[in-house]
Scaffold this motif. Structure first.
Motif, short mmCIF file in Angstrom:
data_model
loop_
_atom_site.label_atom_id
_atom_site.label_comp_id
_atom_site.label_asym_id
_atom_site.label_seq_id
_atom_site.Cartn_x
_atom_site.Cartn_y
_atom_site.Cartn_z
N PHE A 410 0.86 -1.19 0.00
CA PHE A 410 0.00 0.00 0.00
C PHE A 410 0.89 1.24 0.00
O PHE A 410 2.07 1.18 0.39
CB PHE A 410 -0.96 0.01 1.19
N ASP A 411 0.32 2.32 -0.47
CA ASP A 411 1.03 3.59 -0.52
C ASP A 411 0.96 4.30 0.82
O ASP A 411 0.03 4.10 1.61
CB ASP A 411 0.44 4.50 -1.61
N LEU A 412 1.97 5.17 1.05
CA LEU A 412 1.96 6.11 2.18
C LEU A 412 1.85 7.51 1.59
O LEU A 412 2.86 8.16 1.29
CB LEU A 412 3.24 5.96 3.00
N PRO A 413 0.63 7.98 1.37
CA PRO A 413 0.47 9.25 0.64
C PRO A 413 1.12 10.43 1.36
O PRO A 413 1.61 11.36 0.72
CB PRO A 413 -1.05 9.40 0.52
N GLN A 414 1.13 10.42 2.69
CA GLN A 414 1.69 11.57 3.40
C GLN A 414 3.21 11.66 3.22
O GLN A 414 3.78 12.75 3.20
CB GLN A 414 1.35 11.47 4.89
N GLN A 415 3.86 10.49 3.10
CA GLN A 415 5.32 10.49 2.94
C GLN A 415 5.75 10.30 1.48
O GLN A 415 6.94 10.39 1.17
CB GLN A 415 5.95 9.37 3.78
N GLY A 416 4.80 9.96 0.62
CA GLY A 416 5.16 9.68 -0.77
C GLY A 416 5.94 8.39 -0.91
O GLY A 416 6.74 8.22 -1.82
N VAL A 418 6.06 3.81 -0.15
CA VAL A 418 5.29 2.61 -0.39
C VAL A 418 5.75 1.54 0.59
O VAL A 418 6.93 1.46 0.96
CB VAL A 418 5.46 2.12 -1.85
N VAL A 419 4.81 0.71 1.05
CA VAL A 419 5.10 -0.39 1.97
C VAL A 419 4.94 -1.71 1.21
O VAL A 419 3.93 -1.90 0.52
CB VAL A 419 4.14 -0.36 3.17
N TRP A 420 5.93 -2.57 1.37
CA TRP A 420 5.86 -3.92 0.78
C TRP A 420 6.04 -4.94 1.89
O TRP A 420 7.06 -4.94 2.61
CB TRP A 420 6.93 -4.13 -0.27
N LEU A 421 5.08 -5.85 2.02
CA LEU A 421 5.21 -7.01 2.90
C LEU A 421 5.25 -8.22 1.99
O LEU A 421 4.30 -8.50 1.26
CB LEU A 421 4.00 -7.08 3.85
N TYR A 422 6.35 -8.97 2.04
CA TYR A 422 6.56 -9.99 1.02
C TYR A 422 7.41 -11.13 1.56
O TYR A 422 8.01 -11.05 2.65
CB TYR A 422 7.24 -9.37 -0.21
N LEU A 423 7.44 -12.22 0.79
CA LEU A 423 8.30 -13.36 1.09
C LEU A 423 9.54 -13.30 0.20
O LEU A 423 9.43 -13.03 -1.01
CB LEU A 423 7.58 -14.69 0.83
N LYS A 427 11.46 -16.22 3.80
CA LYS A 427 11.41 -15.40 5.01
C LYS A 427 10.42 -14.26 4.80
O LYS A 427 10.21 -13.79 3.68
CB LYS A 427 12.79 -14.83 5.33
N LEU A 428 9.83 -13.79 5.92
CA LEU A 428 8.91 -12.66 5.86
C LEU A 428 9.71 -11.36 5.98
O LEU A 428 10.51 -11.20 6.90
CB LEU A 428 7.90 -12.76 7.00
N ARG A 429 9.47 -10.46 5.02
CA ARG A 429 10.20 -9.20 5.03
C ARG A 429 9.22 -8.04 4.85
O ARG A 429 8.21 -8.16 4.17
CB ARG A 429 11.24 -9.17 3.91
N LEU A 430 9.59 -6.91 5.47
CA LEU A 430 8.83 -5.66 5.33
C LEU A 430 9.80 -4.58 4.90
O LEU A 430 10.88 -4.42 5.49
CB LEU A 430 8.17 -5.27 6.65
N GLN A 431 9.44 -3.87 3.84
CA GLN A 431 10.25 -2.75 3.38
C GLN A 431 9.37 -1.53 3.19
O GLN A 431 8.22 -1.65 2.73
CB GLN A 431 10.95 -3.08 2.05
N ILE A 432 9.91 -0.37 3.55
CA ILE A 432 9.28 0.91 3.23
C ILE A 432 10.25 1.70 2.37
O ILE A 432 11.41 1.92 2.76
CB ILE A 432 8.94 1.70 4.51
N HIS A 433 9.81 2.05 1.17
CA HIS A 433 10.64 2.74 0.20
C HIS A 433 10.10 4.15 -0.05
O HIS A 433 8.90 4.40 0.00
CB HIS A 433 10.69 1.97 -1.13
N LYS A 434 11.04 5.01 -0.35
CA LYS A 434 10.67 6.36 -0.77
C LYS A 434 11.74 6.84 -1.73
O LYS A 434 12.93 6.79 -1.42
CB LYS A 434 10.58 7.31 0.43
N ALA A 435 11.29 7.26 -2.89
CA ALA A 435 12.21 7.79 -3.91
C ALA A 435 13.32 6.81 -4.23
O ALA A 435 14.50 7.18 -4.36
CB ALA A 435 12.79 9.14 -3.46
N GLY A 436 12.97 5.52 -4.32
CA GLY A 436 13.95 4.51 -4.68
C GLY A 436 14.91 4.15 -3.58
O GLY A 436 15.88 3.41 -3.80
N ARG A 437 14.66 4.61 -2.36
CA ARG A 437 15.58 4.32 -1.25
C ARG A 437 14.78 3.66 -0.13
O ARG A 437 13.66 4.05 0.18
CB ARG A 437 16.20 5.63 -0.76
#
Length: 1311
Positions: A410-416, A418-423, A427-437
C-alpha cells in the motif's frame, strides 16, 4: 453389543477401501439414481442470471421450462451454478446439456464439491486433470462417470469455456445415492474411550478404518494401549498422519515412528484412513496412497486393552488429559473389523466411556479462503481507517510452496512512500521505500514455503511498527519509524492490477501464488463473500471460498529415493547420490553388467552395477575382471583359507557368509548371467567330509534363494550326488569313497572344486562336523561368487522384411516408462516399437536416415520428441537409443548426441493406458516395418527375450552378427577384431600387448643374469636342403627396415636394452651409454665398423618409465623417446640387415661376435624393467612370459612378470576407482572407447609397417609352419596349466582371488 469378540490388535492394518457396508452403497447396490431432477428451485443458486427465466432453477437436464436452462448475466470465468442435494450424497456421475433451443452451451467446466456450501474442493481426474469436457451443441447430453465417487452435499460447476458464438448455457443432472454415516465431533477437550472386558481372540488379519476432517494441522486421532506397556498412537503432525509406537508409559519414553503418510490433511475435507495388519506386515492407507511396512516383533502378538479417540487416555485412568495435541475435528464411521465404534458410543454401550462434550454431528467453523493462482491474481480492498487509538493493523493467514511473493502493498500518501510485505527466500520481510531508497526493513521467520498456514500481523501504533509471525509460536520484528505508517486509499494483496497504467500499486517482487484467509483490517474480519459478489473491493483471477493448494510431493513421483521439492506449479527431484537420473530419478546412471562396461572400452576395476536398470534393485559396487571372459566378482566376509583346530566341546563348526551385495542383487546377477561358480575347498587330516558312500554326511552347506537349501555334494560334483570331484572323476585316494577326505587318513588330503549349479548359489553357510576327534585337523575355503556372460546384452533379433515383427504382452508403464535398445540397419526408416491403447499409444521409429522419433499420447494428443543426428544412422553400425517418459517430461537420447527433452503439460493426463500387444520391429497395421537388427531391448529394466521369440516367428531370425564394424576400435595396439556368435573378441597376436582389448602392457623385471633369446631361424632348418645356396637361405630373414618399440625403467648406465644378431656377423643394438643417453648401433656391413646413432635426450637412467620407438626404412632411421621431438639419422651402409639370427633381451651369453666395448657391456646384463618389446611383427618378451613352451625362446636366469611397465597399479584394490555412465567419453555410435591408447604418427607407422611386413613375410613362412605343428601341443599344455593354477599348494596356501588377471585367449599365442 459386546466388544469381547472384537480384536484390536488390528489397529494396525491396510484397508479394504472401506466397505461402504451399511454406510453407503455396497458392492451389489447400484448407485446411479438421478439426484437433481426432483429438487425444488430453492436448491439451486448461481453467481447471476440473465433474467428470471434464465434462473438456476431451470437448469435440469432435458427440461424446457423458462428459457430452457440457466444463463448468467455475463459470460466469464467468475460465474458458477450451485446445487444443494439436501444431505451428504454419494455422487458417481454427472451429465451436462446446453440451454434448450439456443446456441448457449459449455465446452469445458470445473466441478467443485462441499459439505457446507463453503470451503470448496475441486474434483480432479488422475490428480492433475481439473477440467471436464462439455458439449458441442445445445441438445446432446454428455455424461461423465467419476473415476472416484464424491461424497458431498453441495456441487458447484464453474464454466471454463463456452460456445464462442453464444453464451454460457447449462442444464445438468448428477447420479448417485444417499450416503449415511455415524459422525463424532471433538473440541480438543473431549474423547471416546473403548475398553475390552475380556482379552480378544487373536486373528491373522485386523482392520481399523475411519474418515476424519479437521482445520488444524496437529492432533491425536487414536491411541491404543495394551500388554507389555506398549501403546500405538495415530497422530496428525504438520498435516501428515503418523503411526507411532511407544514402549513404556512414562513421559520420558520416546516414540518410534512406524510410518508417515498424507499431506495437507488440515484442509477441512474428509480423508479416508485404514490400517490393516496381515501377520507381521502393516498396510497403512491415507486417501489413495498406501505404504507397506513390517511391524516390530513385539507387535505381532500384541493384545490391546483399550482404545481412545480424540485424545490420549492413560491406562486405568478415568480422567481426560488436556493437551494441545488433543484432536479438534470430526471422525466418521470408525470401524474395527466391521464393528462401528461410534454407533456403540451413541447407543451408550457399557464398554464405551464418553469424556467431555462429544457430539454426533460434525460442527465445523466456516473459513473463507482465497487462492492466488497466477501472475494476474490480486485482491484490492479499501484502505484501513485509523482506529480510535490512532494506529492501524492488517492481518492475514497464508500458505504456499513458493519461496518468494508479494503478500501486501500500500502507498503512504503523506510520505510519498510505499510499503511492501513480502516473502523472500522463504522469510517474511517488510520494506518501506521512498524515492527509490529503503527507509526501513524488517525480517522474521524462515522456511515459510512449507505449505502450512502461517499468520501475519502488521501493526502500526503509537510510533511503533511491528510484524508478528505465527503469534506466540513464531517471531516478532519491530522498529520505531520517524513517520506515521498510514495506508492510502487501497490495500493490494498478492499482486497488482495487470494494467500498466496503475500507479497506485507497484510490485518489484514475484507475484504471490498460494492461499490466504482470515484477512483483517483493524481487527475486523473482511467478508470475502461480499467481495466475491463485487460488493466490496475488487479482484482478478482469484478462486474464492477455496484453497487450491496441491502437494505434488505427496505421494512423491521421485523414484529410487530421489528427494522431492516443489513450487506452486511444479515439483523437482534431486537425484544426487541415488544412482539414478532424469526428471523423476527413474533411469539408472549405471550399466547392468560388467559385460556392458567392457564393451564401452572400460578396463578391470570396481563399477556400480544396476542389474535391473530402472527397477527396484539398488545399484551395487562390483569388481569387474575384464579378460576375454568378463567376470563379475562378489566377495564375502571370509574368502581366505581358514584353518580349524580340533573341538574339545564336540560341536560342529558353523560358518556364515555375508556378501558385499544384498540377496536380491545376488540372485538377479545369478539369474541374468550365463555362468556362475563358487569355489568350495576342504583340506583334511583325519577329518571326514561327506561320509561316503552310504553314511550320513558330516558336513553340508546351504545355498540358493532364502532360506536356502541344504546341499550334501561338494565342489566339482553334481547336485544331489553326495560326492566330491574325485568321486565324479573316479580318482579318489581310496576308491571305496567318493571324497578324498572320507578316506580318513593321517596324511593331508583335500577335496576342492567349483560349484556351478546356479540354482544352488550363492553359498550362505557351511557346517563342518568331523573335527572333534584327537588328531583331526581341517581347513576350508569358500571363494567369492563369480559370474560371467550377460544374457541380456547380446540378445538380438534380425528382421529381414518390413512386414515381419515380434509381439509381446502389453507394456505397462503408466506413470514412468523407459525403453532402451541398440539397432543397426541399412534402411532409411522403420518402426522399432509400438504399443496401442484405445486412444493412447507409444512408438519409437527411425523416421529418416538421420532422425529417431519418440511419440506417444496419454490423452492430451500426440506428443513427439526427436533427435536429429549429424550423420546417417543407417550405416550398419550399432546405435543406442534410450527413451523415457514420465509425469514431468519426455526424453530421447541417441548415442552420444545431446538428449532431446520436452516438458509435459502442467495439468495434463499422466497415465499411459495401453491394451494391445507390444509390437517389435513393426506395427499393428504392418506399415513402416523395420529391416535390420534390434539388440538388448529393455522396458523399465526388463529385457525382452528377442531370440527365443524369433525362433518361432517367420521373417525374424535370432541373433545378429557383425559387431566389429561398431566395436572394432576397442581393439588397441594393432589388435585385430574377430567376430563371435555373441559379440566379438580382440586377437592380440600381432600386438606386444595383452588383455581383453590388447591394452595391457607385458612387462618383466630383469636381473643381471637374466637373458631372453628369441631365435628367428633354427640351425637345422637352414641345413635341410643342402642344394640351396646360403644367400637364398638367408634371404627370407633379410629386412630393409625395422619397426622397434620398447619401454624400460632402470638406474643402470651403461646398459644394453636390446640386441639383434645375424648369421653374417651383422647386428643391431639399443643401449644406454655412460651419459644416460640412448645409442642405436647398426652394423649392416660386416666389413665395416658399426655406425653409432646418439640421441640428444638426457637422463634416461632415472628410474622413470621411458618409451623408445625406432623406425628404419633403408638408410633412414627415426628415433623418438617419450614425447620428445623425433630425431632423424642417415646410415652410410646399403640398408639391408641380412640373415637375422636372434633377438636378445638382457645378458648376451655368446659375445664372441661382438665388438669389444659392446661385448663388455653385454656381459653385464640388464637390471630394471622392460615392457612392450616389439620388433616388426615379433613380440619376444610377450612370447617368453606368456607362451614359453610354444615359442622359439630360451630363458636364462630369473624372469619375473610384473606391472613395472605400467603407470597404474596392477592390484585393482589398490585404488578403488568406481565408474558409471556419466564417465563416458565415447559410445557405440561414435566408436570412441574410454581407454588410454598409445597413439603415434599414423602416416609413418602405416608406411613402415607395410614395408616391414612385405620384407619379413618370407622369413616367417617356415616359422609359421613350425608353430602350427606345435599348436595342439600347446593347447593341451595350457589346459593342464589352468588346472595346476587352480590347485593350491598344501596345506595353507591361500589362493589368489579371482580378481587376478587370467590367461589370454589361445589365439594370441601364435606370434
Amino acid at each position: 453389543m459386546d466388544l469381547r469378540n472384537i480384536r484390536l490388535g488390528g489397529f494396525i492394518a491396510q484397508i479394504a477401501l472401506l466397505l461402504h457396508g451399511p454406510y453407503g452403497a455396497t458392492g451389489e447396490e447400484v448407485c446411479d439414481s438421478p439426484l437433481v431432477s426432483n429438487l425444488s428451485p430453492s436448491s439451486f443458486r448461481s453467481s447471476s442470471q440473465l433474467s428470471s427465466s434464465h434462473g438456476p432453477g431451470f437448469a435440469k437436464l432435458n427440461r424446457r421450462e423458462g428459457a430452457g436452462g440457466w444463463s448468467p448475466l455475463k459470460s466469464d470465468r467468475y460465474q458458477w451454478l450451485e446445487v444443494d442435494l439436501g444431505g451428504r450424497t454419494q455422487i458417481t456421475a454427472i451429465a451436462t446439456q446446453g440451454r434448450y433451443g439456443s446456441s448457449d452451451w459449455l465446452r469445458a467446466y470445473l466441478l467443485m464439491f462441499s459439505d457446507t456450501g463453503h470451503n470448496w474442493k475441486q474434483y480432479r481426474q488422475e490428480d492433475s486433470i481439473g477440467a471436464f469436457p462439455g458439449n458441442t451443441n445445445a441438445d446432446s447430453v454428455v455424461q461423465y462417470k467419476l473415476q472416484q465417487p464424491v461424497i458431498a452435499r453441495y456441487l458447484r460447476l464453474i464454466p471454463l469455456d463456452w460456445n464462442p458464438n453464444g453464451r454460457i448455457g447449462l442444464r445438468l443432472e448428477t447420479y448417485g445415492c444417499l450416503y449415511n454415516s455415524d459422525v463424532a465431533s471433538f473440541d480438543g477437550r473431549s474423547s471416546l474411550l473403548y475398553r475390552w472386558s475380556l482379552r480378544p481372540r487373536q486373528t491373522d488379519r485386523e482392520v481399523i478404518s475411519f474418515k476424519f476432517k479437521t482445520p488444524r494441522n496437529s492432533g491425536i486421532l487414536l491411541h491404543a494401549e495394551g500388554q507389555r506397556q506398549l501403546s500405538l498412537t495415530m497422530e496428525l503432525e504438520r498435516g501428515k498422519l503418523l503411526l507411532l509406537l511407544r514402549r513404556g508409559r512414562s513421559s520420558s519414553s520416546e516414540d518410534q515412528r512406524l510410518v508417515s503418510l498424507g499431506s495437507l490433511l488440515d484442509d477441512q475435507h474428509w480423508h479416508h484412513v485404514a490400517v490393516e495388519r496381515l501377520g507381521s506386515q502393516l498396510n497403512f492407507t491415507v486417501d489413495k496412497s498406501t505404504q507397506h511396512v513390517h511391524v516390530p516383533a513385539e507387535l505381532s502378538h500384541w493384545d490391546p486393552e483399550q482404545l481412545s479417540a480424540g485424545a490420549v487416555q492413560i491406562h486405568s485412568s478415568q480422567k481426560l488429559i488436556h493437551s494441545k495435541k488433543n484432536f479438534h475435528g470430526c471422525l466418521e464411521n470408525l470401524l474395527y473389523n466391521g464393528f462401528n465404534l461410534i454407533d456403540l458410543a451413541k447407543s451408550k454401550n457399557q464398554q464405551v466411556t464418553v469424556m467431555g462434550n462429544v457430539t454426533y454431528t460434525c460442527a465445523e467453523p466456516v473459513s473463507v479462503a482465497v487462492t492466488f493462482s497466477g501472475s494476474q491474481s490480486y485482491l484490492q480492498l479499501p484502505g484501513a481507517i485509523a482506529s480510535s487509538s490512532g494506529g492501524m493493523s492488517v492481518g492475514l493467514q497464508f500458505r504456499t510452496w513458493n519461496k518468494a511473493g508479494l503478500l501486501l502493498t500500500f502507498d503512504l500518501p503523506q510520505q510519498g512512500g510505499v510499503v511492501w510485505l513480502y516473502l523472500s527466500v522463504a522469510k517474511l520481510r517488510l520494506q518501506i521505500h521512498k524515492a527509490g531508497r529503503a527507509l526501513l526493513e524488517l525480517s522474521a521467520g524462515s522456511g515459510l514455503n512449507d505449505g502450512q498456514w502461517h499468520s501475519v500481523e502488521l501493526n502500526s501504533r503509537r510510533g511503533r511498527l511491528a510484524i508478528s509471525l505465527d503469534k506466540e509460536e513464531g517471531a516478532t520484528a519491530h522498529t520505531t519509524p520517524s513517520f506515521p505508517v498510514t495506508p492510502g486509499s487501497h490495500l493490494f494483496f498478492g499482486g497488482c492490477p495487470f494494467e500498466e497504467s496503475s500507479q497506485e500499486c507497484r510490485n518489484p517482487f514475484n507475484h504471490f501464488q498460494g492461499c490466504m484467509r482470515l484477512l483483517t483490517l483493524n481487527n475486523q474480519l473482511v467478508d470475502l463473500i461480499k467481495m466475491q459478489q463485487r460488493m466490496l473491493g475488487n479482484y482478478s483471477h482469484l478462486q474464492i471460498d477455496m484453497c487450491g493448494i496441491i502437494d505434488r510431493c505427496s505421494p512423491s513421483h521421485c523414484e529410487h529415493g530421489g528427494r522431492c521439492s516443489q513450487s506452486w506449479t511444479t515439483f523437482h527431484c534431486n537425484c544426487s547420490d541415488s544412482g539414478y537420473g532424469g526428471a523423476t530419478c527413474h533411469s539408472s546412471i549405471y550399466e547392468q553388467s560388467c559385460e556392458a562396461y567392457k564393451y564401452r572400452g572400460n578396463a578391470s576395476g570396481h563399477y556400480y552395477i544396476d542389474v535391473d536398470g530402472s527397477g527396484s534393485i539398488k545399484p551395487q559396487l562390483i569388481y569387474c575382471n575384464m579378460t576375454d571372459t568378463t567376470w563379475m566378482v562378489i566377495p564375502h566376509n571370509n574368502t581366505e583359507l581358514t584353518r580349524l583346530q580340533p573341538s574339545s566341546m564336540g560341536k560342529k563348526h558353523s560358518a556364515h557368509f555375508d556378501y558385499s551385495s544384498e540377496e536380491e542383487q545376488l540372485l538377479a546377477i545369478i539369474g541374468q548371467s550365463d555362468h556362475c561358480e563358487q569355489e568350495l575347498s576342504y583340506h583334511c587330516r583325519k577329518s571326514r567330509l561327506l561320509n561316503t558312500p552310504e553314511g550320513s554326511p558330516f558336513s553340508w552347506w546351504v545355498g540358493g534363494p532364502s532360506p536356502g537349501q541344504i546341499q550334501t555334494y561338494w565342489g566339482g560334483a553334481l547336485p544331489g550326488s553326495q560326492q566330491c570331484a574325485c568321486g565324479l572323476q573316479e580318482n579318489c585316494v581310496d576308491q571305496k569313497h567318493y571324497c578324498n577326505c572320507d578316506a580318513d587318513r593321517m596324511e593331508w588330503a583335500n577335496d576342492s572344486g567349483l560349484l556351478m549349479h546356479k540354482e544352488a548359489l550363492p553359498v550362505w553357510s557351511l557346517v563342518l562336523g568331523d573335527i572333534q576327534r584327537p588328531g583331526s585337523e581341517a581347513a576350508y575355503r569358500v571363494g567369492p561368487l563369480r559370474c560371467h556372460g550377460d544374457k541380456n546384452f547380446w540378445n538380438a533379433a534380425f528382421f529381414d522384411k518390413e512386414t515381419s515383427y515380434l509381439h509381446f504382452p502389453t507394456f505397462h508403464g503408466e506413470l514412468s516408462a523407459d525403453i532402451s535398445f541398440l539397432f543397426k540397419t541399412t534402411a532409411s526408416s522403420g518402426v522399432f516399437l509400438e504399443n496401442l491403447g484405445i486412444k493412447d499409444f507409444i512408438r519409437i521409429e527411425l523416421s529418416s536416415s538421420t532422425e529417431v522419433l519418440f511419440s506417444f499420447d496419454v490423452g492430451d494428443g500426440p506428443f513427439e520428441v526427436h533427435v536429429e543426428a549429424g550423420a546417417p544412422l543407417n550405416d550398419d553400425r550399432w546405435h543406442r537409443v534410450l527413451a523415457e517418459r514420465n509425469v514431468k517430461e519426455a526424453m530421447l537420447h541417441v548415442d552420444n548426441l545431446p538428449p532431446s527433452t520436452r516438458e509435459a503439460p502442467t495439468d495434463g493426463h499422466i497415465h499411459l493406458q495401453l491394451n494391445s500387444q507390444l509390437f517389435i520391429g513393426g506395427t499393428a497395421s504392418r506399415q513402416k516395418g523395420f529391416r535390420g537388427c534390434i539388440r538388448s531391448l529393455q522396458l523399465n529394466g526388463v529385457t525382452l527375450d528377442l531370440e527365443e521369440r524369433a525362433k518361432i516367428t517367420p521373417g525374424v531370425r535370432p541373433g545378429c552378427p557383425g559387431h566389429c564394424s561398431s566395436y572394432g576400435s576397442l581393439c588397441q595396439n594393432h589388435g585385430r577384431c574377430e567376430e563371435k556368435t555373441t559379440g566379438f573378441s580382440c586377437d592380440c597376436g600381432p600386438s606386444a600387448y595383452t588383455g581383453a582389448f590388447c591394452h595391457r602392457e607385458v612387462s618383466a623385471s630383469f636381473k643381471p643374469g637374466t637373458s631372453v633369446r628369441y631365435t628367428f631361424k633354427e640351425p637345422y632348418e637352414l641345413n635341410r636342403n643342402s642344394s640351396i645356396l646360403p644367400s637364398s637361405i638367408y634371404s627370407d630373414v633379410t629386412v630393409r627396415g625395422e619397426n622397434i618399440s620398447v619401454s624400460f625403467r632402470t638406474s643402470q648406465s651403461p646398459a644394453l636394452l636390446l640386441y639383434v644378431s645375424s648369421y653374417y656377423r651383422e647386428y643391431l643394438a639399443l643401449l644406454l651409454n655412460k651419459h644416460d643417453k640412448l645409442e642405436v648401433r647398426y652394423k649392416l656391413d660386416n666389413s665395416r665398423d658399426a655406425e653409432v646413432l646418439r640421441s640428444g635426450v638426457r637422463g634416461l637412467a632415472n628410474r622413470q618409465l621411458h618409451k623408445i620407438t625406432i623406425r628404419r626404412l633403408l638408410d633412414t632411421v627415426s628415433v623418438q623417446i617419450d614425447q620428445h621431438a623425433r630425431e632423424v639419422f642417415n646410415l652410410t651402409s646399403d640398408g639391408e640387415f641380412n640373415g637375422i639370427k636372434s633377438l636378445i633381451l638382457g645378458r648376451v651369453q655368446e659375445s664372441d661376435e661382438l665388438d669389444p666395448d659392446l661385448a663388455r657391456l653385454a656381459s653385464l646384463g640388464f637390471t630394471g624393467c622392460l615392457s612392450v618389446v616389439q620388433f616388426n611383427a615379433i613380440s619376444p618378451l610377450k612370447a617368453a612370459l606368456l607362451y614359453p613352451d610354444t615359442s622359439p625362446v630360451i630363458i636364462t636366469g630369473p624372469l619375473v612378470q610384473s606391472n613395472c611397465g605400467s603407470s597404474t597399479p596392477a592390484n585393482p584394490y589398490a585404488a578403488e576407482n568406481t565408474h558409471h555412465l556419466s564417465d563416458r567419453s565415447g559410445s557405440v555410435g561414435t566408436g570412441q572407447p574410454i581407454v588410454n591408447a598409445i597413439r603415434s604418427d599414423s602416416a609413418l607407422i602405416g608406411g613402415v609397417i607395410a614395408v616391414a611386413i612385405f620384407v619379413t613375410v618370407f622369413g616367417l613362412a617356415i616359422l609359421a609352419r613350425y608353430l602350427y605343428r606345435r599348436k595342439e601341443t600347446y593347447r593341451n599344455q595350457e589346459v593342464k596349466g589352468v588346472k595346476a593354477e587352480d590347485s593350491p599348494e598344501f596345506p595353507f596356501n591361500s589362493q589368489a582371488d579371482s580378481q587376478n588377471i587370467s590367461s589370454e585367449n589361445p589365439k594370441e599365442y601364435f606370434i
